[in-house]
Design a protein around this motif. Structure first.
Motif, mmCIF file in Angstrom:
data_model
loop_
_atom_site.group_PDB
_atom_site.id
_atom_site.type_symbol
_atom_site.label_atom_id
_atom_site.label_comp_id
_atom_site.label_asym_id
_atom_site.label_seq_id
_atom_site.Cartn_x
_atom_site.Cartn_y
_atom_site.Cartn_z
ATOM 1 N N VAL A 67 0.841 -1.202 0.000
ATOM 2 C CA VAL A 67 0.000 0.000 0.000
ATOM 3 C C VAL A 67 0.879 1.256 0.000
ATOM 4 O O VAL A 67 1.850 1.353 0.732
ATOM 5 C CB VAL A 67 -0.937 0.005 1.232
ATOM 6 C CG1 VAL A 67 -1.575 1.367 1.422
ATOM 7 C CG2 VAL A 67 -2.005 -1.062 1.086
ATOM 8 N N GLN A 68 0.512 2.218 -0.853
ATOM 9 C CA GLN A 68 1.290 3.456 -0.972
ATOM 10 C C GLN A 68 1.154 4.293 0.284
ATOM 11 O O GLN A 68 0.057 4.536 0.758
ATOM 12 C CB GLN A 68 0.783 4.236 -2.188
ATOM 13 C CG GLN A 68 1.598 5.470 -2.511
ATOM 14 C CD GLN A 68 1.169 6.082 -3.839
ATOM 15 O OE1 GLN A 68 0.387 5.508 -4.557
ATOM 16 N NE2 GLN A 68 1.695 7.241 -4.156
ATOM 17 N N ARG A 69 2.281 4.747 0.819
ATOM 18 C CA ARG A 69 2.209 5.583 2.013
ATOM 19 C C ARG A 69 1.736 6.979 1.650
ATOM 20 O O ARG A 69 1.979 7.473 0.540
ATOM 21 C CB ARG A 69 3.547 5.629 2.749
ATOM 22 C CG ARG A 69 4.577 6.594 2.186
ATOM 23 C CD ARG A 69 5.565 7.034 3.261
ATOM 24 N NE ARG A 69 4.954 7.968 4.188
ATOM 25 C CZ ARG A 69 5.456 8.299 5.371
ATOM 26 N NH1 ARG A 69 6.577 7.773 5.794
ATOM 27 N NH2 ARG A 69 4.842 9.160 6.161
ATOM 28 N N LEU A 70 1.046 7.622 2.586
ATOM 29 C CA LEU A 70 0.684 9.022 2.425
ATOM 30 C C LEU A 70 1.942 9.852 2.624
ATOM 31 O O LEU A 70 2.740 9.586 3.538
ATOM 32 C CB LEU A 70 -0.380 9.414 3.443
ATOM 33 C CG LEU A 70 -1.736 8.723 3.282
ATOM 34 C CD1 LEU A 70 -2.623 9.011 4.480
ATOM 35 C CD2 LEU A 70 -2.432 9.163 2.007
ATOM 36 N N ARG A 71 2.106 10.880 1.804
ATOM 37 C CA ARG A 71 3.347 11.664 1.859
ATOM 38 C C ARG A 71 3.247 12.794 2.904
ATOM 39 O O ARG A 71 3.548 13.963 2.629
ATOM 40 C CB ARG A 71 3.669 12.216 0.465
ATOM 41 C CG ARG A 71 4.088 11.115 -0.506
ATOM 42 C CD ARG A 71 3.996 11.571 -1.955
ATOM 43 N NE ARG A 71 4.893 12.677 -2.267
ATOM 44 C CZ ARG A 71 6.124 12.542 -2.760
ATOM 45 N NH1 ARG A 71 6.616 11.333 -2.977
ATOM 46 N NH2 ARG A 71 6.858 13.593 -3.042
ATOM 47 N N VAL A 72 2.761 12.420 4.085
ATOM 48 C CA VAL A 72 2.752 13.331 5.236
ATOM 49 C C VAL A 72 3.815 12.794 6.192
ATOM 50 O O VAL A 72 3.758 11.637 6.609
ATOM 51 C CB VAL A 72 1.378 13.371 5.926
ATOM 52 C CG1 VAL A 72 1.441 14.203 7.203
ATOM 53 C CG2 VAL A 72 0.337 13.959 4.971
ATOM 54 N N TYR A 73 4.800 13.640 6.525
ATOM 55 C CA TYR A 73 5.974 13.173 7.255
ATOM 56 C C TYR A 73 6.124 13.880 8.599
ATOM 57 O O TYR A 73 5.799 15.067 8.734
ATOM 58 C CB TYR A 73 7.239 13.403 6.414
ATOM 59 C CG TYR A 73 7.206 12.656 5.102
ATOM 60 C CD1 TYR A 73 7.439 11.282 5.051
ATOM 61 C CD2 TYR A 73 6.912 13.325 3.914
ATOM 62 C CE1 TYR A 73 7.388 10.591 3.851
ATOM 63 C CE2 TYR A 73 6.869 12.638 2.711
ATOM 64 C CZ TYR A 73 7.105 11.274 2.679
ATOM 65 O OH TYR A 73 7.043 10.589 1.499
ATOM 66 N N LEU A 74 6.642 13.136 9.564
ATOM 67 C CA LEU A 74 6.932 13.688 10.891
ATOM 68 C C LEU A 74 8.326 14.303 10.824
ATOM 69 O O LEU A 74 9.342 13.602 10.850
ATOM 70 C CB LEU A 74 6.883 12.565 11.932
ATOM 71 C CG LEU A 74 6.983 12.961 13.405
ATOM 72 C CD1 LEU A 74 5.809 13.834 13.823
ATOM 73 C CD2 LEU A 74 7.050 11.729 14.289
ATOM 74 N N THR A 75 8.367 15.618 10.692
ATOM 75 C CA THR A 75 9.655 16.294 10.503
ATOM 76 C C THR A 75 9.515 17.769 10.872
ATOM 77 O O THR A 75 8.404 18.298 10.918
ATOM 78 C CB THR A 75 10.116 16.173 9.030
ATOM 79 O OG1 THR A 75 11.426 16.719 8.890
ATOM 80 C CG2 THR A 75 9.178 16.904 8.073
ATOM 81 N N ASN A 76 10.617 18.419 11.122
ATOM 82 C CA ASN A 76 10.635 19.865 11.359
ATOM 83 C C ASN A 76 10.862 20.556 10.030
ATOM 84 O O ASN A 76 11.951 20.472 9.450
ATOM 85 C CB ASN A 76 11.746 20.229 12.352
ATOM 86 C CG ASN A 76 11.683 21.692 12.769
ATOM 87 O OD1 ASN A 76 11.117 22.525 12.065
ATOM 88 N ND2 ASN A 76 12.261 22.005 13.918
ATOM 89 N N SER A 77 9.848 21.235 9.519
ATOM 90 C CA SER A 77 9.943 21.886 8.205
ATOM 91 C C SER A 77 11.129 22.835 8.129
ATOM 92 O O SER A 77 11.783 22.945 7.090
ATOM 93 C CB SER A 77 8.668 22.688 7.918
ATOM 94 O OG SER A 77 7.594 21.830 7.644
ATOM 95 N N LEU A 78 11.389 23.530 9.230
ATOM 96 C CA LEU A 78 12.369 24.615 9.181
ATOM 97 C C LEU A 78 13.804 24.136 9.384
ATOM 98 O O LEU A 78 14.718 24.935 9.570
ATOM 99 C CB LEU A 78 12.021 25.675 10.229
ATOM 100 C CG LEU A 78 10.629 26.311 10.065
ATOM 101 C CD1 LEU A 78 10.401 27.377 11.119
ATOM 102 C CD2 LEU A 78 10.438 26.901 8.671
ATOM 103 N N GLU A 79 14.009 22.819 9.379
ATOM 104 C CA GLU A 79 15.362 22.277 9.489
ATOM 105 C C GLU A 79 15.667 21.392 8.293
ATOM 106 O O GLU A 79 14.773 20.776 7.716
ATOM 107 C CB GLU A 79 15.515 21.451 10.772
ATOM 108 C CG GLU A 79 15.564 22.295 12.016
ATOM 109 C CD GLU A 79 15.930 21.480 13.250
ATOM 110 O OE1 GLU A 79 16.053 20.242 13.129
ATOM 111 O OE2 GLU A 79 16.074 22.076 14.321
ATOM 112 N N GLU A 80 16.948 21.311 7.976
ATOM 113 C CA GLU A 80 17.362 20.382 6.938
ATOM 114 C C GLU A 80 17.378 18.971 7.521
ATOM 115 O O GLU A 80 17.183 18.758 8.708
ATOM 116 C CB GLU A 80 18.748 20.761 6.419
ATOM 117 C CG GLU A 80 18.734 22.001 5.530
ATOM 118 C CD GLU A 80 20.077 22.255 4.894
ATOM 119 O OE1 GLU A 80 20.195 22.076 3.678
ATOM 120 O OE2 GLU A 80 20.996 22.644 5.635
#
Length: 583
Positions: free
Chosen positions: A468-481
């Motif tokens: 099953v294709q994962r949803l492209r919502v990620y647990l991450t800090n947007s403002l960091e690399e």
């Protein structure tokens, strides 16, 4: 052990004059297990130091009741005195549905936080503890009923939110105490490992209390999501929950793999098991359906989450900025983006556009002359095909904007339902991207999008569930690399989320940046990467009235970064009104 033996034993210990509430614990444990042989009464000091009641009664490893014991002759078994038992008793009554408070001779029973009855099997006299045999039969029946307690069927959304919040609060208290204990005694644990990974990769200034809050909420809402997908209403457990978490959310599945497995921290296992009992007593799907009808809200899941948070901790809800973005505002922004794509970018299908473009992707360059051609001798740039209209919500929250995009695009397929699933799989999911920092909101976003897609009639075309294709919502800090992997299992799981998000941050030509990013004057997002980007806004600027380090300005700069990189695009945010003041 008979009740007579039990009273004789505690009387002898009591007469020694140096007894404490701990002195009699083994006796009560033996008595309960003698009266109801199929029950195990567990008394573990390590759990108690982290907020568990003195006894957890289990039947086949499932908690059925809890007993909190005080010293013989305790004067506040009703829990009315602030300076004595009130705070602790209120906390247990709010979160544990089958509960006894006792001083070893007087037993007070509570169900669902309400007082039921009390019975004394002995009394303190000048001669010591004297039995009250006339109450033995009633006491035996009370203990047997207590051990066969069946929780009420939960049909009200408010009741479910209250009970979930009560358990989550208790779980949060237990986790915070466990982490503090680990720190104080310099001990390692899986909970501590998780918090350190979370601190290292996501929220660098998070405290044990802050981590306990997000972790407890995520477990509660992960269970909620699992039960919502549960086709077998007569069974539910930690193990079943782990199987039911959608495969479109690999990180949450990893978390629940830990929750369901043998490595779960024993200090939280009992309360997680007790949490499953709430969901066993209800049909979450029916409750949500009815909740949507009664509130006349389009997104009952999100409104239920608000109700849960207001029960859990109203102050936390405010601090986290978890406020429902009004549907008309979200709808307007999505429709406006769709219209601008058509009129300004010559894309007649707007947000439903499935045209392709290419981007330069850096890949390893292999030595063609080496054996198996596996020797890397450098890097090369290749042209990678990708959908042109990439959408990103960098502060996804509970997924409201991405959900609105799905609804808006779905409207264009009226009368073409037969091709919807193929379109979603090949041309919609690969274009919808979201980043979220808070674990509970991230879990909610996945739940909302997963259910919305199901409601639209989407079914995966990939055959086996494993693919099953994962949803492209990620647990991450947007403002960091991207943050490098630090090696532990939990750091690897979080770094994998960050790494997947990094493909979007680094490579994806994002055309539409939408959302409702946070406002925070006292921003803790002070990483070099975003601060360097922000210097462009500060050049030759004499304006001092507006704090340019506010998070909402960083998110505007962040969105501009994507548009600049793509060469064209749309930034559509709900923003702090101080932005207008600064113009």
């Amino acid at each position: 052990m008979t009740i007579e033996n039990y009273i004789d034993n505690i009387n002898q210990r009591y007469k020694l004059g140096n007894a404490t509430e701990h002195t009699f614990r083994g006796d009560l444990q033996q008595l309960i297990e003698s009266l109801v042989p199929e029950i195990r009464a567990t008394n573990e000091p390590k759990r108690q130091s982290c907020g568990a009641p003195d006894y957890i009664l289990t039947k086949k490893d499932i908690p059925v009741g809890f007993i909190e014991a005080k010293d013989i002759g305790d004067k506040d078994l009703e829990g009315k005195k602030k300076s004595v038992n009130k705070e602790q008793f209120d906390r247990y009554k709010a979160s544990l549905d089958n509960l006894i408070f006792t001083d070893y001779i007087d037993f007070h029973l509570y169900n669902d936080g309400e007082f039921v009855t009390k019975i004394a099997i002995a009394e303190i006299t000048e001669k010591g503890i004297v039995a009250k045999p006339e109450n033995f039969k009633i006491f035996k029946n009370l203990i047997k009923d207590f051990c066969t307690h069946i929780g009420q069927n939960i049909k009200s959304p408010k009741k479910l939110a209250e009970m979930m919040a009560g358990k989550a609060r208790l779980l949060s208290d237990v986790i915070e105490k466990a982490l503090t204990s680990d720190e104080t005694h310099n001990e390692d644990s899986t909970l501590k490992e998780q918090m350190l990974a979370f601190k290292d990769i996501l929220i660098h200034d998070i405290t044990p209390k802050g981590f306990a809050d997000v972790y407890a909420q995520t477990i509660a809402y992960g269970m909620f999501a699992a039960r919502l997908h549960d086709p077998t209403l007569d069974t539910f457990s930690r193990q079943e929950a782990a199987e039911l978490i959608p495969k479109s959310n690999p990180f949450l599945r990893k978390l629940f793999g830990y929750i369901a497995g043998p490595d779960i921290d024993d200090r939280i296992k009992w309360i997680v098991d007790n949490l499953t009992e709430i969901f066993l007593a209800c049909n979450v799907e029916e409750i949500l359906k009815n909740y949507g009808k009664t509130t006349k809200m389009e997104d009952p899941i999100i409104h239920f989450y608000e109700t849960f948070l207001s029960e859990y901790d109203p102050k936390l809800r405010k601090a986290r900025g978890v406020w429902y973005t009004p549907a008309p505002v979200v709808n307007f922004i999505v429709r406006a983006v769709d219209d601008i794509l058509k009129t300004e970018f010559d894309l007649p299908q707007g947000l439903a556009d499935k045209s392709m473009t290419t981007f330069d992707k850096t890949v390893p360059k292999f030595d063609e002359r080496s054996k198996n051609k596996s020797k890397i001798i450098g890097e090369k740039i290749i042209k990678q095909p990708i959908h042109k209209v990439q959408v990103l919500d960098p502060a996804t929250g509970t997924g409201t904007f991405l959900a609105e995009v799905i609804k808006h695009v779905h409207q264009k397929f009226k009368g073409q339902e037969g091709i919807w699933s193929s379109y979603v799989e090949n041309h919609l999911l690969p274009r919808l991207n979201g980043f979220e920092l808070l674990m509970a909101s991230y879990a909610m976003a996945h739940l909302q999008l997963d259910l919305l897609l199901k409601e639209t009639g989407y079914t995966s075309l990939r055959g086996t569930k494993q693919s099953v294709q994962r949803l492209r919502v990620y647990l991450t800090n947007s403002l960091e690399e991207y943050h490098p992997d630090t090696g532990t299992f939990w750091a690897s799981a979080l770094a994998n989320e960050a790494n997947e998000a990094n493909h979007i941050k680094r490579d994806t030509p994002v055309m539409c940046v939408i959302g409702n990013p946070p406002y925070a004057v006292s921003s803790t997002n002070k990483g070099d990467w975003i601060q360097n980007l922000l210097t462009d806004y500060k050049k030759n600027l004499n304006e001092r009235k507006i704090n340019l380090d506010d998070d909402y300005i960083k998110f505007i700069r962040y969105g501009q970064h994507f548009i600049d990189k793509n060469g064209e695009g749309i930034l559509a945010y709900i923003s702090n009104n101080s932005f207008i003041d600064g113009i």
